[in-house]
Design a protein around this motif. Structure first.
Motif, PDB file in Angstrom:
ATOM      1  N   ILE A 192     -21.937  63.627 -39.229  1.00 35.48           N
ATOM      2  CA  ILE A 192     -21.465  64.727 -40.090  1.00 35.48           C
ATOM      3  C   ILE A 192     -19.962  64.577 -40.357  1.00 35.48           C
ATOM      4  O   ILE A 192     -19.497  64.744 -41.498  1.00 35.48           O
ATOM      5  CB  ILE A 192     -21.765  66.097 -39.430  1.00 35.48           C
ATOM      6  N   ILE A 193     -19.215  64.256 -39.324  1.00 38.22           N
ATOM      7  CA  ILE A 193     -17.764  64.079 -39.462  1.00 38.22           C
ATOM      8  C   ILE A 193     -17.452  62.909 -40.389  1.00 38.22           C
ATOM      9  O   ILE A 193     -16.572  63.007 -41.257  1.00 38.22           O
ATOM     10  CB  ILE A 193     -17.118  63.862 -38.072  1.00 38.22           C
ATOM     11  N   LEU A 194     -18.179  61.803 -40.220  1.00 37.75           N
ATOM     12  CA  LEU A 194     -17.970  60.629 -41.084  1.00 37.75           C
ATOM     13  C   LEU A 194     -18.276  60.969 -42.541  1.00 37.75           C
ATOM     14  O   LEU A 194     -17.532  60.566 -43.456  1.00 37.75           O
ATOM     15  CB  LEU A 194     -18.857  59.476 -40.611  1.00 37.75           C
ATOM     16  N   PHE A 195     -19.340  61.737 -42.760  1.00 40.14           N
ATOM     17  CA  PHE A 195     -19.703  62.157 -44.123  1.00 40.14           C
ATOM     18  C   PHE A 195     -18.577  62.993 -44.741  1.00 40.14           C
ATOM     19  O   PHE A 195     -18.172  62.774 -45.887  1.00 40.14           O
ATOM     20  CB  PHE A 195     -21.005  62.954 -44.094  1.00 40.14           C
ATOM     21  N   ASN A 196     -18.051  63.952 -43.973  1.00 43.40           N
ATOM     22  CA  ASN A 196     -16.963  64.806 -44.475  1.00 43.40           C
ATOM     23  C   ASN A 196     -15.693  64.000 -44.746  1.00 43.40           C
ATOM     24  O   ASN A 196     -14.962  64.280 -45.695  1.00 43.40           O
ATOM     25  CB  ASN A 196     -16.671  65.919 -43.476  1.00 43.40           C
ATOM     26  N   PHE A 197     -15.451  63.015 -43.899  1.00 44.69           N
ATOM     27  CA  PHE A 197     -14.287  62.143 -44.086  1.00 44.69           C
ATOM     28  C   PHE A 197     -14.410  61.344 -45.391  1.00 44.69           C
ATOM     29  O   PHE A 197     -13.466  61.289 -46.193  1.00 44.69           O
ATOM     30  CB  PHE A 197     -14.154  61.197 -42.897  1.00 44.69           C
ATOM     31  N   LEU A 198     -15.579  60.739 -45.629  1.00 46.36           N
ATOM     32  CA  LEU A 198     -15.798  59.941 -46.845  1.00 46.36           C
ATOM     33  C   LEU A 198     -15.736  60.833 -48.090  1.00 46.36           C
ATOM     34  O   LEU A 198     -15.224  60.417 -49.134  1.00 46.36           O
ATOM     35  CB  LEU A 198     -17.145  59.220 -46.764  1.00 46.36           C
ATOM     36  N   LYS A 199     -16.232  62.055 -47.939  1.00 46.63           N
ATOM     37  CA  LYS A 199     -16.171  63.012 -49.060  1.00 46.63           C
ATOM     38  C   LYS A 199     -14.722  63.322 -49.419  1.00 46.63           C
ATOM     39  O   LYS A 199     -14.356  63.375 -50.600  1.00 46.63           O
ATOM     40  CB  LYS A 199     -16.920  64.291 -48.689  1.00 46.63           C
ATOM     41  N   GLU A 200     -13.867  63.476 -48.384  1.00 41.04           N
ATOM     42  CA  GLU A 200     -12.458  63.783 -48.618  1.00 41.04           C
ATOM     43  C   GLU A 200     -11.724  62.597 -49.247  1.00 41.04           C
ATOM     44  O   GLU A 200     -10.834  62.769 -50.080  1.00 41.04           O
ATOM     45  CB  GLU A 200     -11.783  64.190 -47.303  1.00 41.04           C
ATOM     46  N   ILE A 201     -12.102  61.377 -48.856  1.00 37.64           N
ATOM     47  CA  ILE A 201     -11.535  60.167 -49.466  1.00 37.64           C
ATOM     48  C   ILE A 201     -11.879  60.137 -50.957  1.00 37.64           C
ATOM     49  O   ILE A 201     -11.026  59.827 -51.806  1.00 37.64           O
ATOM     50  CB  ILE A 201     -12.086  58.887 -48.787  1.00 37.64           C
ATOM     51  N   PHE A 202     -13.137  60.466 -51.274  1.00 37.05           N
ATOM     52  CA  PHE A 202     -13.595  60.505 -52.672  1.00 37.05           C
ATOM     53  C   PHE A 202     -12.781  61.535 -53.467  1.00 37.05           C
ATOM     54  O   PHE A 202     -12.335  61.262 -54.588  1.00 37.05           O
ATOM     55  CB  PHE A 202     -15.081  60.868 -52.703  1.00 37.05           C
ATOM     56  N   ILE A 203     -12.555  62.719 -52.865  1.00 39.34           N
ATOM     57  CA  ILE A 203     -11.762  63.772 -53.520  1.00 39.34           C
ATOM     58  C   ILE A 203     -10.323  63.304 -53.724  1.00 39.34           C
ATOM     59  O   ILE A 203      -9.707  63.548 -54.765  1.00 39.34           O
ATOM     60  CB  ILE A 203     -11.804  65.069 -52.677  1.00 39.34           C
ATOM     61  N   PHE A 204      -9.780  62.625 -52.708  1.00 40.16           N
ATOM     62  CA  PHE A 204      -8.412  62.118 -52.772  1.00 40.16           C
ATOM     63  C   PHE A 204      -8.230  61.158 -53.958  1.00 40.16           C
ATOM     64  O   PHE A 204      -7.213  61.179 -54.651  1.00 40.16           O
ATOM     65  CB  PHE A 204      -8.070  61.403 -51.460  1.00 40.16           C
ATOM     66  N   ILE A 205      -9.241  60.327 -54.192  1.00 43.13           N
ATOM     67  CA  ILE A 205      -9.149  59.305 -55.249  1.00 43.13           C
ATOM     68  C   ILE A 205      -9.388  59.897 -56.637  1.00 43.13           C
ATOM     69  O   ILE A 205      -8.649  59.612 -57.586  1.00 43.13           O
ATOM     70  CB  ILE A 205     -10.163  58.161 -54.986  1.00 43.13           C
ATOM     71  N   PHE A 206     -10.414  60.759 -56.749  1.00 43.01           N
ATOM     72  CA  PHE A 206     -10.878  61.137 -58.085  1.00 43.01           C
ATOM     73  C   PHE A 206     -10.549  62.572 -58.525  1.00 43.01           C
ATOM     74  O   PHE A 206     -10.739  62.906 -59.691  1.00 43.01           O
ATOM     75  CB  PHE A 206     -12.400  60.944 -58.180  1.00 43.01           C
ATOM     76  N   SER A 207     -10.060  63.437 -57.625  1.00 43.88           N
ATOM     77  CA  SER A 207      -9.781  64.811 -58.054  1.00 43.88           C
ATOM     78  C   SER A 207      -8.279  65.088 -58.051  1.00 43.88           C
ATOM     79  O   SER A 207      -7.478  64.272 -57.612  1.00 43.88           O
ATOM     80  CB  SER A 207     -10.515  65.814 -57.148  1.00 43.88           C
ATOM     81  N   LYS A 208      -7.928  66.290 -58.492  1.00 46.84           N
ATOM     82  CA  LYS A 208      -6.516  66.679 -58.554  1.00 46.84           C
ATOM     83  C   LYS A 208      -6.080  67.494 -57.328  1.00 46.84           C
ATOM     84  O   LYS A 208      -4.951  67.969 -57.268  1.00 46.84           O
ATOM     85  CB  LYS A 208      -6.271  67.519 -59.821  1.00 46.84           C
ATOM     86  N   LYS A 209      -6.982  67.646 -56.357  1.00 44.20           N
ATOM     87  CA  LYS A 209      -6.699  68.477 -55.182  1.00 44.20           C
ATOM     88  C   LYS A 209      -5.420  68.045 -54.464  1.00 44.20           C
ATOM     89  O   LYS A 209      -4.607  68.870 -54.044  1.00 44.20           O
ATOM     90  CB  LYS A 209      -7.882  68.414 -54.215  1.00 44.20           C
ATOM     91  N   ILE A 220      -7.063  59.401 -42.132  1.00 38.39           N
ATOM     92  CA  ILE A 220      -7.885  59.055 -40.969  1.00 38.39           C
ATOM     93  C   ILE A 220      -7.841  60.168 -39.915  1.00 38.39           C
ATOM     94  O   ILE A 220      -8.797  60.385 -39.166  1.00 38.39           O
ATOM     95  CB  ILE A 220      -7.424  57.712 -40.362  1.00 38.39           C
ATOM     96  N   SER A 221      -6.724  60.911 -39.864  1.00 36.58           N
ATOM     97  CA  SER A 221      -6.599  61.996 -38.883  1.00 36.58           C
ATOM     98  C   SER A 221      -7.659  63.083 -39.091  1.00 36.58           C
ATOM     99  O   SER A 221      -7.901  63.896 -38.178  1.00 36.58           O
ATOM    100  CB  SER A 221      -5.199  62.611 -38.947  1.00 36.58           C
ATOM    101  N   ILE A 222      -8.289  63.109 -40.259  1.00 32.95           N
ATOM    102  CA  ILE A 222      -9.360  64.083 -40.513  1.00 32.95           C
ATOM    103  C   ILE A 222     -10.450  63.944 -39.458  1.00 32.95           C
ATOM    104  O   ILE A 222     -10.992  64.939 -38.964  1.00 32.95           O
ATOM    105  CB  ILE A 222      -9.960  63.876 -41.933  1.00 32.95           C
ATOM    106  N   ILE A 223     -10.767  62.700 -39.076  1.00 33.37           N
ATOM    107  CA  ILE A 223     -11.857  62.441 -38.121  1.00 33.37           C
ATOM    108  C   ILE A 223     -11.544  63.061 -36.764  1.00 33.37           C
ATOM    109  O   ILE A 223     -12.356  63.810 -36.212  1.00 33.37           O
ATOM    110  CB  ILE A 223     -12.097  60.929 -37.988  1.00 33.37           C
ATOM    111  N   SER A 224     -10.366  62.768 -36.215  1.00 33.15           N
ATOM    112  CA  SER A 224     -10.007  63.307 -34.895  1.00 33.15           C
ATOM    113  C   SER A 224      -9.842  64.828 -34.947  1.00 33.15           C
ATOM    114  O   SER A 224     -10.176  65.533 -33.986  1.00 33.15           O
ATOM    115  CB  SER A 224      -8.731  62.644 -34.371  1.00 33.15           C
ATOM    116  N   ASN A 225      -9.326  65.349 -36.070  1.00 35.53           N
ATOM    117  CA  ASN A 225      -9.165  66.803 -36.212  1.00 35.53           C
ATOM    118  C   ASN A 225     -10.511  67.521 -36.185  1.00 35.53           C
ATOM    119  O   ASN A 225     -10.663  68.560 -35.537  1.00 35.53           O
ATOM    120  CB  ASN A 225      -8.428  67.133 -37.512  1.00 35.53           C
ATOM    121  N   LEU A 226     -11.497  66.958 -36.885  1.00 37.38           N
ATOM    122  CA  LEU A 226     -12.819  67.582 -36.923  1.00 37.38           C
ATOM    123  C   LEU A 226     -13.510  67.493 -35.565  1.00 37.38           C
ATOM    124  O   LEU A 226     -14.192  68.431 -35.149  1.00 37.38           O
ATOM    125  CB  LEU A 226     -13.679  66.933 -38.009  1.00 37.38           C
TER     126      LEU A 226
END
Length: 282
Positions: free
Chosen positions: A82-99, A113-119
């Protein structure tokens, strides 16, 4: 998690601290003997530690006081997926969205990468809060993302949990996360300071939390001395690139100022990394 001691179902205060080395492991370098002082006042305390050492948690657990919890560096397979999925989702947002657009120039993929340890940390703390139902959560505060996520956890629980963020370190001008006001549920109820000077500084800069004085476990009465032993004290970074940049600066400074006595102070986290310490000494 079966590793959590459940004899004491409810607690008054939960203290979240860090282990950075095995040296004097039963002495909390951030909160000192605060837990014992509170227990003397008949206040129930649960101490929780994050493992910042390269040493396996199993070995450290055997050295800790009873009724303490050491957070794991790894979770079960399902949560890790679940954490890996959320991490990859955030990478996708980082690349393609304006967030991330306002801060994108300051970030790169490695920063995420700190997203993983934080979660991992938040998953465990969420469960612990449900088990022990503390009235207050006291934690070290530097402006990191996990601290804000913990505050959110405290506020979303059915029970009222007050969050106390402890300013334990030097206040720097570039500590953006420390002074940033976020949405209401991500700001601590209290910020506790190490003394009068940081209290006065934070009072002027922060209006989203109540500022209180807690004190420091490192407090010692200053002894008068007439003999100067150190001309320059340098506190080293944990980031290796910055660390060696500072050391190179010190070397060049020392060559030009041979009459100066310079002392390098490694960060507590670095002290458990023998190879890095050897490089610093060389």
């Amino acid at each position: 998690n079966s590793s959590y001691p459940r004899k004491q179902k409810k607690t008054d205060i939960m203290i979240i601290s860090n282990i950075v080395s095995l040296q004097n492991i039963k002495d909390d370098i951030y909160f000192g003997n605060l837990d014992n002082l509170l227990k003397k006042e008949k206040i129930k305390v649960l101490s929780i530690f994050r493992n910042h050492t390269p040493i396996r948690s199993k070995k450290i657990k055997s050295l800790l006081k009873k009724d303490t919890i050491l957070l794991s560096k790894r979770l079960n397979y399902l949560n890790e997926i679940i954490i890996l999925f959320n991490f990859l989702k955030e990478i996708f947002i980082f690349i393609f969205s304006k967030k991330y657009f306002p801060v994108k120039k300051y970030l790169n993929y490695f920063d995420l990468i700190s997203i993983i340890s934080n979660l991992r940390l938040i998953y465990q703390l969420d469960e612990i809060l449900d088990i022990y139902k503390p009235k207050f959560v006291l934690f070290t505060y530097e402006g990191h993302a996990w601290e804000r996520l913990l505050i959110f956890l405290c506020k979303k629980k059915d029970i009222k949990i007050k969050s106390i963020a402890f300013q334990f370190s030097t206040i720097k001008k570039n500590q953006i996360g420390f002074f940033t006001k976020l949405k209401k549920n991500y700001n601590p109820d209290y910020i506790a300071t190490t003394g009068k000077i940081p209290f006065n500084i934070l009072k002027k800069k922060i209006n989203f939390s109540k500022i209180i004085k807690l004190g420091s476990s490192k407090f010692v009465k200053i002894k008068k001395t007439t003999k100067k032993k150190i001309d320059l004290l340098v506190a080293l970074e944990t980031d290796q690139k910055k660390l060696f940049e500072v050391i190179n600066f010190c070397k060049n400074f020392a060559k030009k100022n041979s009459n100066f006595s310079i002392v390098l102070r490694p960060h507590p986290i670095i002290r458990s990394k023998a190879r890095l310490i050897d490089k610093i000494k060389n």
